[in-house]
Motif scaffolding. Structure first.
Motif, short mmCIF file in Angstrom:
data_model
loop_
_atom_site.label_atom_id
_atom_site.label_comp_id
_atom_site.label_asym_id
_atom_site.label_seq_id
_atom_site.Cartn_x
_atom_site.Cartn_y
_atom_site.Cartn_z
N MET A 16 0.79 -1.23 0.00
CA MET A 16 0.00 0.00 0.00
C MET A 16 0.82 1.28 0.00
SD MET A 16 -3.38 -1.09 2.22
CE MET A 16 -4.06 0.56 2.25
N GLY A 20 -5.07 3.25 -3.54
CA GLY A 20 -6.15 4.01 -4.17
C GLY A 20 -6.32 3.47 -5.59
N ALA A 22 -7.36 4.41 -8.63
CA ALA A 22 -6.84 5.04 -9.85
C ALA A 22 -5.32 5.06 -9.85
CB ALA A 22 -7.39 6.47 -9.97
N ARG A 62 -3.57 -7.14 -5.11
CA ARG A 62 -4.74 -6.80 -4.30
C ARG A 62 -5.97 -7.13 -5.14
NH1 ARG A 62 -4.78 -1.00 -1.58
NH2 ARG A 62 -6.16 -2.05 -0.10
N SER A 129 -9.78 9.45 -1.84
CA SER A 129 -10.12 9.13 -3.22
C SER A 129 -9.78 10.31 -4.12
CB SER A 129 -11.62 8.82 -3.32
OG SER A 129 -12.08 9.05 -4.64
N ASP A 131 -10.71 10.62 -7.17
CA ASP A 131 -11.91 11.00 -7.92
C ASP A 131 -12.83 11.88 -7.07
OD1 ASP A 131 -11.12 9.72 -10.22
OD2 ASP A 131 -12.39 7.95 -9.96
C1 RUB Z 1 -8.75 3.35 -1.22
C2 RUB Z 1 -10.21 3.60 -1.39
C3 RUB Z 1 -10.61 4.71 -2.32
C4 RUB Z 1 -10.82 4.13 -3.73
C5 RUB Z 1 -10.99 5.23 -4.78
O1 RUB Z 1 -8.49 2.18 -0.49
O2 RUB Z 1 -11.06 2.90 -0.88
O3 RUB Z 1 -11.82 5.30 -1.92
O4 RUB Z 1 -9.71 3.34 -4.10
O5 RUB Z 1 -9.79 5.98 -4.88
P1 RUB Z 1 -6.95 1.75 -0.20
P2 RUB Z 1 -9.44 6.78 -6.22
O6 RUB Z 1 -6.33 2.88 0.56
O7 RUB Z 1 -7.07 0.50 0.62
O8 RUB Z 1 -6.29 1.49 -1.53
O9 RUB Z 1 -10.60 7.71 -6.43
O10 RUB Z 1 -8.16 7.51 -5.90
O11 RUB Z 1 -9.31 5.80 -7.33
#
Ligand code: RUB
Length: 315
Positions: A16, A20, A22, A62, A129, A131
């Motif tokens: 990690m 996230g 994206a 993951r 996130s 997004d």
């Molecule tokens: C991250 C998470 C984010 C989504 C969307 O989980 O749940 O809300 O991945 O993120 P983790 P984005 O920290 O366990 O990866 O909008 O950046 O794609």
């Protein structure tokens, strides 16, 4: 373009450091480009086998964010040529296009989501996130004053990243522990979250705690907006596959010394949960905003039925 190897990227996704949905997709595509550039394959068949091996390594890191296999599929669809050189160039060009699409989708989605936010609105966030933050960034850029309650998001505290990035945008932030969300929802105009995967029935798979937040938001009458570019649509769910929820290490929940004090208990650490469509007001994508129940139409149009992965053939 960074020259991180597939192995380094896979390790960072698993631990990690890269996280996230994206951001994981971006890193995976870049790793495939690096693999293509550094390939010493003697012929096209060996090159394709190397790419399949690389994709399998990345996809095994993951299981929940569909943006990862969707990114790999995008690159494999663009891979073409009769020589190793031609194959390599096609991968590099496809990855460049993918990265540009990723950014423009986020910006466009941000502009659409920002239309839902009014001047003076207070939002609540969960996890971090890109997004979801894009919608706030665009609202602020349009001159709207937005304030935020930011949930800490145990156990990994991604809320701290959100808090910092919102502050960088000039948004006043109140950081709260996850358990305080219900207490503050009366003061909130919108819950804004992202997604790791969206299923064909409109269910939203996102950081553990999203579904509880959505139930509380419904109870308080607070609308919940999911900001998720179409890379988060899970085409496998069109053919009955379910989305695997990642279970992470217990060390993220309890320190080894605390564990000794507590004694013999099981610790479960699911990283994500499923929010049913009835608890979501809108899914905002770069193609417009959708009621969750209608997202299936967009999913079919963009992906069709995907029943096998191009990297599963043996090599
Ligand atoms: C991250 C998470 C984010 C989504 C969307 O989980 O749940 O809300 O991945 O993120 P983790 P984005 O920290 O366990 O990866 O909008 O950046 O794609």
């Amino acid at each position: 373009m960074p020259t991180q190897t597939v192995e380094e990227t896979a390790e960072e996704i698993a631990t990690m450091e890269i996280r996230g949905a994206a951001t994981i997709a971006r890193a995976a595509a870049e790793a495939l480009a690096a693999q293509a550039r550094e390939s010493d394959a003697a012929d096209p068949a060996a090159f394709r086998a190397d790419m399949r091996r690389a994709a399998r390594r990345l996809v095994d890191t993951r299981p929940t964010a569909v943006s990862l296999p969707n990114a790999l599929r995008y690159v494999f669809e663009g891979m073409s040529g009769e020589t190793v050189d031609a194959l390599e160039s096609s991968v590099e060009e496809t990855v460049d296009t993918f990265l540009a699409d990723l950014e423009s989708a986020r910006d466009r989605l941000g502009r659409i989501g920002a239309n839902r936010l009014r001047d003076g609105d207070v939002i609540m966030t969960h996890c971090h996130s890109t997004d979801a933050l894009a919608t706030v960034r665009e609202a602020v850029a349009a001159g709207k004053h937005i304030e935020a309650y930011v949930k800490e998001t145990r156990p990994r505290k991604q809320g701290l990243i959100t808090a910092r990035q919102l502050r960088e945008m000039g948004v006043p932030v109140t950081l709260i522990v996850d358990n305080a969300a219900h207490r503050y929802l009366n003061d909130v105009d919108h819950v804004v979250v992202g997604a790791d995967s969206i299923a064909a029935d409109g269910s939203v798979i996102n950081k553990i705690g999203t579904s509880g937040l959505a139930v509380s938001a419904r109870d308080r009458g607070t609308p919940i907006m999911v900001a998720a570019q179409t890379l988060k649509l899970h085409p496998g769910t069109l053919t009955g596959h379910t989305v695997e929820i990642e279970m992470r290490e217990e060390d993220e929940v309890i320190e080894p010394e605390e564990r000794e004090e507590v004694g013999d208990v099981e610790v479960h650490n699911p990283a994500f949960d499923v929010t049913p469509p009835r608890h979501v007001d809108a899914i905002v994508t770069e193609r417009g905003q959708f009621p969750p129940e209608s997202i299936v139409t967009l999913m079919r149009e963009l992906y069709g039925e995907v029943d096998s992965d191009p990297w599963t053939e043996p090599s």
